[in-house]
Design a protein around this motif. Structure first.
Motif, short mmCIF file in Angstrom:
data_model
loop_
_atom_site.label_atom_id
_atom_site.label_comp_id
_atom_site.label_asym_id
_atom_site.label_seq_id
_atom_site.Cartn_x
_atom_site.Cartn_y
_atom_site.Cartn_z
N LYS A 1 0.82 -1.22 0.00
CA LYS A 1 0.00 0.00 0.00
C LYS A 1 0.85 1.26 0.00
O LYS A 1 0.55 2.23 -0.72
N ASP A 2 1.89 1.30 0.81
CA ASP A 2 2.73 2.50 0.91
C ASP A 2 3.43 2.79 -0.42
O ASP A 2 3.52 3.94 -0.86
N GLN B 1 0.84 4.15 -2.94
CA GLN B 1 0.53 5.56 -2.75
C GLN B 1 1.69 6.45 -3.18
O GLN B 1 1.48 7.53 -3.76
#
Length: 217
Positions: free
Chosen positions: A43-44, A47
């Motif tokens: 996820k990081d 993003q």
């Protein structure tokens, strides 16, 4: 390096008339994976790359070319089903970035060291990696800055120059563009530019030059 840019008739004639090409912006390209050809399951990282794409789109754009003009798919997809134009340009080899095609998305470990420092060549990989099914394009890219927005249409343009030297104009097999039309937009200053009319090949699945000049008025 000789490279080719496909356009429909209206935009092609406009490019010749104004001696410039429209700069493509990352958010306008037809591949949603542009700048996202990385494994984004984390996820990081996902993003972070979305932010990179948005930030780059604010101040950088690109000109997209192919290294070939004889592929009928290119005419179908980018020159209004063979009714448009293909413009041949000579650009410096050192500015040309060839796209790499792969079925496997880049891994973050291919791009960054464990301390998150960027590996050498990582940015170039991100900018020039596409899914293998795009291979038919044989794409070459020229990355440019977004500087002067056209006040009338909001687009950015890159002028013809020594870094983008017009060398050929190839009229599509189904195009109604005449020799007279080309003369009207090219003018005397482009007398060196080669003019060709294309046709479907007789023996292969290629687009080739029509050598019968009487068939192109």
């Amino acid at each position: 390096m000789r490279v080719y840019h496909f356009l429909n008739a209206e935009h092609g004639l406009d490019a010749l008339r104004n001696c410039h090409l429209k700069i493509a912006r990352f958010g306008e390209l037809n591949d949603p994976f542009e700048l996202l050809g990385v494994d984004l399951s984390d996820k990081d990282i996902r993003q972070a790359f979305k932010k990179i794409k948005i930030a780059l789109a604010e101040y950088r754009g690109l000109l997209c070319f192919s290294r070939r003009w004889r592929n009928p798919l290119l005419w179908s997809h980018y020159a209004d089903r063979h009714k448009g134009l293909c413009l041949g340009f000579d650009i410096p080899d050192e500015l040309a970035i060839r796209v790499t095609y792969t079925a496997r998305r880049l891994m973050p470990t291919d791009l960054f060291f464990p301390d998150n420092a960027v590996r050498e060549g990582a940015i170039a990989k991100i900018l020039a990696t596409k899914f293998s099914h795009w291979r038919y394009e044989d794409e070459v890219r020229l990355f440019v800055s977004l500087e002067d927005r056209d006040p009338q249409n909001g687009h950015y343009f890159y002028d013809f120059s020594e870094d983008l030297k017009l060398a050929q104009v190839i009229v599509g097999p189904q195009s109604s563009i005449s020799r007279y039309d080309l003369e009207g937009v090219l003018g005397n200053e482009n007398a060196h530019v080669e003019r060709l009319k294309a046709r479907p090949a007789f023996k292969t699945f290629r687009v080739v030059m029509n050598r019968e000049e009487s068939l192109w008025t």
